[in-house]
Write an enzyme that holds these catalytic residues in place. Structure first.
Site, PDB file in Angstrom:
ATOM      1  N   GLY A 283       0.820  -1.199   0.000  1.00 16.44           N
ATOM      2  CA  GLY A 283       0.000   0.000   0.000  1.00 16.44           C
ATOM      3  C   GLY A 283       0.852   1.246   0.000  1.00 16.44           C
ATOM      4  O   GLY A 283       2.043   1.213   0.313  1.00 16.44           O
ATOM      5  N   GLY A 285       2.344   4.780   1.231  1.00 12.89           N
ATOM      6  CA  GLY A 285       2.666   5.353   2.533  1.00 12.89           C
ATOM      7  C   GLY A 285       4.106   5.137   2.924  1.00 12.89           C
ATOM      8  O   GLY A 285       4.819   4.310   2.352  1.00 12.89           O
ATOM      9  N   GLU A 308      -0.748  -1.984  -6.674  1.00 11.56           N
ATOM     10  CA  GLU A 308      -1.495  -0.853  -7.238  1.00 11.56           C
ATOM     11  C   GLU A 308      -0.555   0.281  -7.616  1.00 11.56           C
ATOM     12  O   GLU A 308      -0.673   0.880  -8.682  1.00 11.56           O
ATOM     13  CB  GLU A 308      -2.500  -0.326  -6.210  1.00 11.56           C
ATOM     14  CG  GLU A 308      -3.542  -1.323  -5.781  1.00 11.56           C
ATOM     15  CD  GLU A 308      -4.257  -0.865  -4.539  1.00 11.56           C
ATOM     16  OE1 GLU A 308      -5.494  -0.829  -4.567  1.00 11.56           O
ATOM     17  OE2 GLU A 308      -3.584  -0.519  -3.547  1.00 11.56           O
ATOM     18  N   ASN A 398      -9.027   8.520   4.724  1.00 10.70           N
ATOM     19  CA  ASN A 398      -8.975   8.444   3.264  1.00 10.70           C
ATOM     20  C   ASN A 398     -10.012   7.457   2.740  1.00 10.70           C
ATOM     21  O   ASN A 398     -10.929   7.822   2.026  1.00 10.70           O
ATOM     22  CB  ASN A 398      -7.575   8.043   2.790  1.00 10.70           C
ATOM     23  CG  ASN A 398      -6.516   9.037   3.217  1.00 10.70           C
ATOM     24  OD1 ASN A 398      -6.783  10.227   3.327  1.00 10.70           O
ATOM     25  ND2 ASN A 398      -5.316   8.556   3.466  1.00 10.70           N
ATOM     26  N   GLY A 402      -7.576  -0.217  -1.907  1.00 14.83           N
ATOM     27  CA  GLY A 402      -7.518  -1.580  -2.423  1.00 14.83           C
ATOM     28  C   GLY A 402      -7.047  -2.591  -1.408  1.00 14.83           C
ATOM     29  O   GLY A 402      -6.811  -3.753  -1.742  1.00 14.83           O
ATOM     30  N   LYS A 422       0.828  10.451  17.814  1.00 17.08           N
ATOM     31  CA  LYS A 422       0.584  11.705  18.541  1.00 17.08           C
ATOM     32  C   LYS A 422       1.400  11.762  19.838  1.00 17.08           C
ATOM     33  O   LYS A 422       0.896  12.078  20.914  1.00 17.08           O
ATOM     34  CB  LYS A 422      -0.899  11.889  18.855  1.00 17.08           C
ATOM     35  CG  LYS A 422      -1.806  11.904  17.639  1.00 17.08           C
ATOM     36  CD  LYS A 422      -1.497  13.058  16.699  1.00 17.08           C
ATOM     37  CE  LYS A 422      -2.449  13.068  15.505  1.00 17.08           C
ATOM     38  NZ  LYS A 422      -2.115  14.135  14.528  1.00 17.08           N
TER      39      LYS A 422
END
Length: 522
Positions: A283, A285, A308, A398, A402, A422
């Site tokens: 993916g 990122g 992808e 988001n 996929g 955080k």
């Protein structure tokens, strides 16, 4: 609002536009007369229309017409349904949302401005698996497309379109649309032709087998077929894709990559993998990119990718000699990598292919190739369920993208995430996820910078013990272990305390931190 790149003034004549742009990229005799400014092309988009626009993870997207339409919509309050492949670049989604130009958006977006407006309930959003949109259009589950907007390197003599850095849903949009607007991007070299494999499946009720048995196998054409009579406008641009972010210096991402590489080595030692692994999907990122980048440091060879998005790490692996071939639906690169790839494109053109997303994400092909899927989780629970899309169960980030297409059908389904975020105020491992995108049945491995939990062959309680041992940040280990122990005393196949399951999330809402001691001190 910024004037579109191809704007030359109010309603310039076709002859003036032709003089300013390389019309040799239009090889069809009569289509040069269709060249116009972006604002003029945008005027073809009327209120209530359904628009299908190219673009997949910020690449190969509309650089001018959608921006011009956002400006138009601010004045005449036009609203449309917008479908794409995935997210757009250039801040386009944000500009459209701010202008109130979108009534419905699907199947994916990643713009922070649009995200806010969606979560305020002012913009309808369909978050769906990326493999499904083309079939939903073809089957009539979604409204028919009025206009397709497609970025191209050029238009061939028969009207067919040579895509740029993504294919996404462009082919189905062009096939189904009543009219087509083509954006010819002069920043893309003509040598890009040949890297695409455009195949349109049949109606699912009579669909033939997708004959892909190797990642490099081609089954379609290198252009998008288009009836030239459908091309209503051609707009010239000269702008690169929005750059991707990279994972350089991210210690957590590098630690996750290290744990995963050790896991692959153990799988090789057990005889379940070879140094070529299996075709990899990752993916988008920083973490997934770091994991792929780490493969260059291991004892791997002849790697392949069926994914992808082709990211910087894909080309680093090709450069290192570790990866033989990569198949995707888009190239989403940092500015530095983008420049390097296109400066020496002949080096890569025979090692990559870009396909429509309903082919890259087809369950049939993913299962046949035995993909190793690596995707990013927003949060995981102690039983292995994964939330990829929503904060606190209701605020979309988001979308699912996929990830489910691959998680449900892969040889190995791996999810990666940092254990906290955080500044430690939020644990990404929780008792129960607030939104389920991937159930425990589709998750084989969870990895954080703390360690790796191999969930294969484990019962729910065994999964919880493994995740607690390997993946939880020390600041949250006592809280999560205590929850699990109390839940087990109450019993159940998947033990839970419903009155406590979301205590960490309640702490966060009340105090700004999930840490229990913060709540108890108030």
């Amino acid at each position: 609002m910024t004037t579109p790149l191809n704007e030359t003034g109010p309603n310039p004549s076709t002859s003036i536009v032709n003089a300013m742009h390389d019309t040799s990229r239009i090889k069809h005799t009569f289509l040069a007369a269709k060249v116009m400014p972006a604002a003029q092309a945008a005027s073809l988009i009327q209120d209530g229309m359904v628009v299908g626009a190219s673009g997949f993870t910020r690449s190969g997207d509309s650089k001018a017409v959608l921006a011009a339409f956002a400006e138009k919509a601010e004045h005449d309050h036009t609203r449309i349904t917008l479908m794409t492949g995935a997210s757009l670049g250039q801040g386009t989604d944000g500009a459209l949302a701010t202008a109130g130009a979108i009534a419905m958006r699907l199947p994916f977006q990643s713009d922070p401005v649009m995200r806010t407006i969606i979560n305020e309930g002012k913009l309808s959003y369909i978050d769906e698996n990326l493999s499904e949109t083309a079939a939903h259009i073809r089957n009539g589950f979604l409204p028919p497309i009025d206009i397709a907007i497609v970025e191209a390197a050029c238009i061939e003599a028969d009207g067919s379109i040579v895509p740029t850095t993504s294919v996404g849903n462009s082919a189905i949009f062009v096939q189904q649309a009543k009219q087509v607007i083509v954006e010819i991007n002069q920043a893309i070299p003509l040598e890009i032709r040949g890297i695409h494999d455009v195949f349109l499946p049949e109606d699912p009720t009579g669909r033939a087998i997708l004959p892909i048995t190797d990642v490099w196998q081609r089954i379609g054409q290198d252009v998008i077929a288009c009836d030239p009579q459908k091309i209503a406008a051609i707009v010239f641009t000269n702008q690169k894709d929005s750059p991707a972010e990279t994972a350089s210096g991210n210690a957590a991402a590098e630690a996750i990559a290290g744990h995963l590489l050790q896991f692959f080595n153990r799988e090789m030692a057990a005889g379940r993998l070879t140094p070529a692994l299996r075709p990899i999907q990752a993916g988008i990122g920083k973490i997934a990119d770091a994991v792929l980048g780490g493969l260059a440091q291991g004892d791997f060879e002849h790697l392949t990718m069926y994914s992808e998005v082709l990211q910087d790490s894909t080309f680093q692996l090709i450069d290192s000699g570790k990866m033989d071939f990569a198949s995707g639906s888009s190239m989403t690169l940092s500015d530095q990598c983008y420049q390097r790839v296109f400066a020496d494109f002949d080096r890569y053109r025979h090692k990559i292919v870009l396909r429509p997303q309903d082919i890259t994400n087809a369950a049939e092909v993913i299962q046949r190739l035995g993909i190793i899927a690596i995707n990013t989780a927003l949060e995981c629970d102690i039983y292995g369920n994964v939330n990829s899309s929503h904060i606190a169960g209701s605020q979309i980030v988001n979308g699912i993208g996929g990830s489910a297409d691959f998680a449900q059908n892969s040889y190995l389904s791996i999810f990666v995430t940092e254990s906290v975020t955080k500044g430690g105020k939020i644990s990404r491992i929780v008792p129960m996820v607030t939104h389920v995108d991937h159930s425990e049945h589709d998750v084989d491995v969870i990895v954080t910078e703390q360690g790796l939990a191999d969930l294969r062959g484990l019962s729910p309680r065994q999964k919880a013990e493994t995740i607690l041992e390997h993946c939880v940040h020390p600041d949250y280990h006592e809280e999560l272990s205590g929850y699990f122990e109390r839940a087990c005393r109450r019993g159940g196949h998947t033990p839970h305390l419903l009155e406590e399951a979301f205590r960490l999330h309640t702490n966060l809402a009340q105090t700004g931190s999930m840490k229990t001691q913060v709540l108890e001190s108030i």
